[in-house]
Design a protein around this motif. Structure first.
Motif, PDB file in Angstrom:
ATOM      1  N   LEU A 186     -31.812 -56.644   0.196  1.00  0.00           N
ATOM      2  CA  LEU A 186     -32.855 -55.963  -0.800  1.00  0.00           C
ATOM      3  C   LEU A 186     -32.077 -54.806  -1.565  1.00  0.00           C
ATOM      4  O   LEU A 186     -32.608 -53.789  -0.153  1.00  0.00           O
ATOM      5  N   LEU A 187     -31.749 -54.297  -2.634  1.00  0.00           N
ATOM      6  CA  LEU A 187     -31.087 -53.138  -3.305  1.00  0.00           C
ATOM      7  C   LEU A 187     -32.127 -52.880  -3.879  1.00  0.00           C
ATOM      8  O   LEU A 187     -32.286 -53.438  -5.684  1.00  0.00           O
ATOM      9  N   LEU A 188     -32.723 -51.695  -4.326  1.00  0.00           N
ATOM     10  CA  LEU A 188     -33.994 -51.114  -4.798  1.00  0.00           C
ATOM     11  C   LEU A 188     -33.355 -49.373  -5.370  1.00  0.00           C
ATOM     12  O   LEU A 188     -33.531 -49.063  -4.619  1.00  0.00           O
ATOM     13  N   GLN A 189     -33.369 -49.754  -6.671  1.00  0.00           N
ATOM     14  CA  GLN A 189     -32.458 -48.308  -7.354  1.00  0.00           C
ATOM     15  C   GLN A 189     -33.229 -47.589  -7.958  1.00  0.00           C
ATOM     16  O   GLN A 189     -34.931 -47.995  -7.350  1.00  0.00           O
ATOM     17  N   GLY A 190     -33.017 -46.336  -8.232  1.00  0.00           N
ATOM     18  CA  GLY A 190     -34.447 -45.444  -8.365  1.00  0.00           C
ATOM     19  C   GLY A 190     -34.711 -45.751 -10.449  1.00  0.00           C
ATOM     20  O   GLY A 190     -33.792 -46.029 -10.577  1.00  0.00           O
TER      21      GLY A 190
ATOM     22  N   ALA B   2     -41.522 -44.836 -12.469  1.00  0.00           N
ATOM     23  CA  ALA B   2     -42.553 -45.721 -12.517  1.00  0.00           C
ATOM     24  C   ALA B   2     -42.048 -46.684 -13.176  1.00  0.00           C
ATOM     25  O   ALA B   2     -42.883 -47.638 -12.831  1.00  0.00           O
ATOM     26  N   LEU B   3     -40.875 -46.854 -12.643  1.00  0.00           N
ATOM     27  CA  LEU B   3     -40.507 -48.192 -13.374  1.00  0.00           C
ATOM     28  C   LEU B   3     -40.599 -49.066 -12.875  1.00  0.00           C
ATOM     29  O   LEU B   3     -39.756 -50.120 -12.637  1.00  0.00           O
ATOM     30  N   GLY B   4     -40.533 -48.045 -11.300  1.00  0.00           N
ATOM     31  CA  GLY B   4     -40.496 -48.703  -9.858  1.00  0.00           C
ATOM     32  C   GLY B   4     -41.111 -50.289  -9.011  1.00  0.00           C
ATOM     33  O   GLY B   4     -40.995 -51.149  -8.347  1.00  0.00           O
ATOM     34  N   ALA B   5     -42.335 -50.606  -9.942  1.00  0.00           N
ATOM     35  CA  ALA B   5     -43.430 -51.529 -10.056  1.00  0.00           C
ATOM     36  C   ALA B   5     -42.915 -52.074 -10.313  1.00  0.00           C
ATOM     37  O   ALA B   5     -42.900 -53.313  -9.377  1.00  0.00           O
ATOM     38  N   TYR B   6     -42.261 -52.426 -11.239  1.00  0.00           N
ATOM     39  CA  TYR B   6     -41.109 -53.580 -11.537  1.00  0.00           C
ATOM     40  C   TYR B   6     -40.778 -54.505  -9.757  1.00  0.00           C
ATOM     41  O   TYR B   6     -40.097 -56.015  -9.531  1.00  0.00           O
TER      42      TYR B   6
ATOM     43  N   VAL C 273     -35.433 -31.199   0.049  1.00  0.00           N
ATOM     44  CA  VAL C 273     -36.605 -31.670   1.534  1.00  0.00           C
ATOM     45  C   VAL C 273     -35.369 -31.610   2.257  1.00  0.00           C
ATOM     46  O   VAL C 273     -34.583 -31.529   2.403  1.00  0.00           O
ATOM     47  N   GLU C 274     -36.312 -31.113   3.194  1.00  0.00           N
ATOM     48  CA  GLU C 274     -35.525 -29.934   4.628  1.00  0.00           C
ATOM     49  C   GLU C 274     -35.173 -31.455   5.786  1.00  0.00           C
ATOM     50  O   GLU C 274     -36.334 -32.007   5.969  1.00  0.00           O
ATOM     51  N   VAL C 275     -34.259 -31.608   5.526  1.00  0.00           N
ATOM     52  CA  VAL C 275     -33.862 -32.765   6.808  1.00  0.00           C
ATOM     53  C   VAL C 275     -32.570 -32.353   8.002  1.00  0.00           C
ATOM     54  O   VAL C 275     -31.721 -31.880   7.537  1.00  0.00           O
ATOM     55  N   ASP C 276     -33.769 -31.968   9.356  1.00  0.00           N
ATOM     56  CA  ASP C 276     -32.713 -31.560  10.159  1.00  0.00           C
ATOM     57  C   ASP C 276     -31.825 -30.187   9.863  1.00  0.00           C
ATOM     58  O   ASP C 276     -30.512 -30.416  10.092  1.00  0.00           O
ATOM     59  N   GLY C 277     -32.457 -29.710   9.749  1.00  0.00           N
ATOM     60  CA  GLY C 277     -31.868 -27.794   8.983  1.00  0.00           C
ATOM     61  C   GLY C 277     -31.034 -28.345   7.479  1.00  0.00           C
ATOM     62  O   GLY C 277     -30.031 -26.588   7.584  1.00  0.00           O
ATOM     63  N   GLU C 278     -31.264 -29.219   7.723  1.00  0.00           N
ATOM     64  CA  GLU C 278     -29.653 -29.336   5.542  1.00  0.00           C
ATOM     65  C   GLU C 278     -30.875 -29.850   4.675  1.00  0.00           C
ATOM     66  O   GLU C 278     -32.003 -30.005   4.536  1.00  0.00           O
ATOM     67  N   PHE C 279     -30.475 -29.188   3.758  1.00  0.00           N
ATOM     68  CA  PHE C 279     -31.187 -29.871   2.618  1.00  0.00           C
ATOM     69  C   PHE C 279     -30.779 -30.453   1.411  1.00  0.00           C
ATOM     70  O   PHE C 279     -29.999 -30.796   1.604  1.00  0.00           O
ATOM     71  N   TYR C 280     -31.435 -32.062   0.924  1.00  0.00           N
ATOM     72  CA  TYR C 280     -31.288 -32.593   0.224  1.00  0.00           C
ATOM     73  C   TYR C 280     -31.888 -33.073  -1.312  1.00  0.00           C
ATOM     74  O   TYR C 280     -33.029 -32.224  -1.508  1.00  0.00           O
ATOM     75  N   TRP C 281     -30.962 -33.165  -1.892  1.00  0.00           N
ATOM     76  CA  TRP C 281     -32.154 -33.961  -3.911  1.00  0.00           C
ATOM     77  C   TRP C 281     -32.277 -35.393  -4.014  1.00  0.00           C
ATOM     78  O   TRP C 281     -31.107 -36.410  -2.929  1.00  0.00           O
ATOM     79  N   ASP C 282     -32.558 -35.548  -4.808  1.00  0.00           N
ATOM     80  CA  ASP C 282     -32.206 -37.268  -4.562  1.00  0.00           C
ATOM     81  C   ASP C 282     -30.995 -37.759  -5.329  1.00  0.00           C
ATOM     82  O   ASP C 282     -30.418 -37.520  -5.847  1.00  0.00           O
ATOM     83  N   GLY C 283     -30.817 -38.801  -4.018  1.00  0.00           N
ATOM     84  CA  GLY C 283     -29.834 -40.052  -4.331  1.00  0.00           C
ATOM     85  C   GLY C 283     -28.836 -40.639  -5.788  1.00  0.00           C
ATOM     86  O   GLY C 283     -28.129 -40.437  -5.819  1.00  0.00           O
ATOM     87  N   GLY C 284     -29.946 -40.758  -6.841  1.00  0.00           N
ATOM     88  CA  GLY C 284     -29.769 -40.689  -8.262  1.00  0.00           C
ATOM     89  C   GLY C 284     -28.323 -39.708  -8.629  1.00  0.00           C
ATOM     90  O   GLY C 284     -28.111 -40.109  -9.910  1.00  0.00           O
ATOM     91  N   LEU C 285     -28.754 -38.839  -7.986  1.00  0.00           N
ATOM     92  CA  LEU C 285     -27.392 -37.277  -8.748  1.00  0.00           C
ATOM     93  C   LEU C 285     -26.555 -37.675  -8.233  1.00  0.00           C
ATOM     94  O   LEU C 285     -25.730 -38.088  -9.058  1.00  0.00           O
TER      95      LEU C 285
ATOM     96  N   VAL D 283     -31.686 -54.716  -7.836  1.00  0.00           N
ATOM     97  CA  VAL D 283     -32.996 -55.085  -8.311  1.00  0.00           C
ATOM     98  C   VAL D 283     -32.663 -53.470  -8.890  1.00  0.00           C
ATOM     99  O   VAL D 283     -32.527 -52.155  -8.680  1.00  0.00           O
ATOM    100  N   ASP D 284     -32.295 -53.879 -10.322  1.00  0.00           N
ATOM    101  CA  ASP D 284     -32.293 -52.012 -11.350  1.00  0.00           C
ATOM    102  C   ASP D 284     -33.079 -52.184 -11.965  1.00  0.00           C
ATOM    103  O   ASP D 284     -33.535 -52.839 -12.871  1.00  0.00           O
ATOM    104  N   LEU D 285     -33.400 -50.469 -12.636  1.00  0.00           N
ATOM    105  CA  LEU D 285     -34.717 -50.484 -13.167  1.00  0.00           C
ATOM    106  C   LEU D 285     -34.002 -50.005 -14.838  1.00  0.00           C
ATOM    107  O   LEU D 285     -34.788 -49.227 -15.436  1.00  0.00           O
TER     108      LEU D 285
END
Length: 393
Positions: free
Chosen positions: A23-27, A30-34, A210-222, A245-247
């Motif tokens: 099951l693959l859920l796109q970013g 607010a559309l995520g309720a779909y 957001v920092e995770v284990d010393g590295e900083f991350y942004w939204d994967g949708g970029l 499932v695409d939004l």
């Protein structure tokens, strides 16, 4: 940018003809309720994912699903979406609807609701920084909103011990800011924590890194707003049903004004890679099945050659159904549809997902293994045939 490859999926019980259900859920905010509505329909049809992967809001929905017992998942999704949607819009939206009907009225109401979010944030999700960072350019603040409350929401609704117990394979995507590389946090190799989910949804400049284990991350949708590439790269050799499932709809019409330009730009940007990844995978599977047919006809001395054995190792014997469920938004939703969190709109998105999934699952092809010679079948029962892109071999 390097292309990461997912570890193979371990076989799990699956109540379908397939050995794996992804099951693959796109970013899409607010559309995520779909997506929640889609999952409710899957649950009613006794189809549970063995692998769930998400980006951004899809990562949050994925965590709620994977982080709860099957019988509790719909209720927990409902709790999240009722928490983050605003029930207070009902009175004034009904008032305006009584005075002014049609798409123009609804578009106006949605803009008012989106404006409330811009000004006040979303409960349990994000709130505006005060004072606004643009008034303090040297403050070191790099986002307009603070998402720290999302951690508490995730801890309330998600059992991370359950995710890390690997009853369901779980993956969420983010972008490493330092390297620019796409990264997947996967419970096959990582101990999943709230910050992994928050990193996947840290879309700048609204939300900070957001920092995770010393590295900083942004939204994967970029980089890519779908986890399809990641799941298909695993080469698990399991017959797999992929529910994508695409939004955001990749296909649309020529904009007629600046407002429609803004909508179409988002649709093109955030529907990224789904069709391209599907077409490329279909092409690769065609090559693999063709080689498998040739390998069966080779004399033993040729089949034993290192070159033939290398190709045989790379030739995935599994078959795949890729089933696409794409939300098609009404024209009145407009450019703000991904941050319009009113209760009325949330419920509409949920119902749309439930209805679309029910329609899709009424087709027996969804749960029918494609012929081995075909390798992969792609289905879209929601897009009118006249609007579908031609299939590529």
């Amino acid at each position: 940018m390097r292309r990461a490859v997912a570890p193979p999926e371990s076989p799990k019980p699956c109540a379908t003809p397939f050995e794996s259900v992804a099951l693959l859920l796109q970013g899409g905010g607010a559309l995520g309720a779909y997506q929640a509505g889609v999952y409710e329909a899957l649950r009613e049809h006794q189809i549970e994912p063995t692998w769930i992967a998400g980006i951004s809001i899809g990562a949050i929905n994925s965590a709620i699903i994977a982080g709860n017992a099957a019988e509790d998942r719909v209720a927990k999704l409902r709790a999240f979406w009722e928490m983050v949607s605003d029930p207070g819009d009902r009175g004034w939206s009904d008032y305006w609807s009584g005075l002014w009907n049609g798409d123009d009225a609804r578009g106006f109401i949605n803009k008012l609701a989106a404006g409330r979010v811009l000004a006040g944030g979303v409960p349990g999700f994000f709130e505006p920084r005060m004072p606004p960072p643009y008034l303090w350019p040297k403050s070191g603040v790099t986002s307009y909103y603070d998402t720290s409350k999302l951690r508490g929401t995730l801890e309330q609704l998600v059992d991370f011990d359950r995710i890390n117990a690997k009853q369901i394979r779980f993956s969420v995507g983010a972008v490493n800011i330092r390297t620019g590389n796409f990264a997947y946090f996967d419970n096959e190799t990582d101990t999943i924590r709230p910050e992994h989910i928050m990193a996947s949804g840290a879309l700048p400049p609204a939300f900070g890194a957001v920092e995770v284990d010393g590295e900083f991350y942004w939204d994967g949708g970029l980089v890519s707003n779908t986890p399809l590439d990641w799941v298909l790269s695993s080469r698990s050799k399991l017959d797999t049903l992929v529910l994508q499932v695409d939004l955001w709809s990749a296909r649309g019409v020529l904009p007629r004004d600046l407002a429609e330009v803004a909508v179409r730009q988002k649709e093109i940007q955030f529907s990224s890679r789904t069709r391209a990844a599907t077409d490329e995978f279909r092409r690769r599977q065609h090559l693999r099945t063709t080689f498998n047919e040739l390998l069966a006809k080779l004399p033993p001395e040729l089949a034993a050659l290192p070159q033939a054995q290398l190709l045989a190792h790379e030739s995935d014997p599994a078959v795949y159904n890729i089933v696409q469920l794409v939300y098609r938004s009404p024209t009145y939703e407009g450019e703000s549809k991904d941050y319009e969190f009113s209760r009325r709109t949330m419920e509409e998105h949920w119902r749309a997902g439930y209805s679309d999934a029910t329609t899709t699952l009424s087709h027996p092809e969804v749960l029918t293994l494609p012929p081995a010679a075909q390798g992969v079948a792609v289905y879209d029962f929601l897009t009118p045939a006249t609007e579908r892109a031609p299939a590529k071999a």
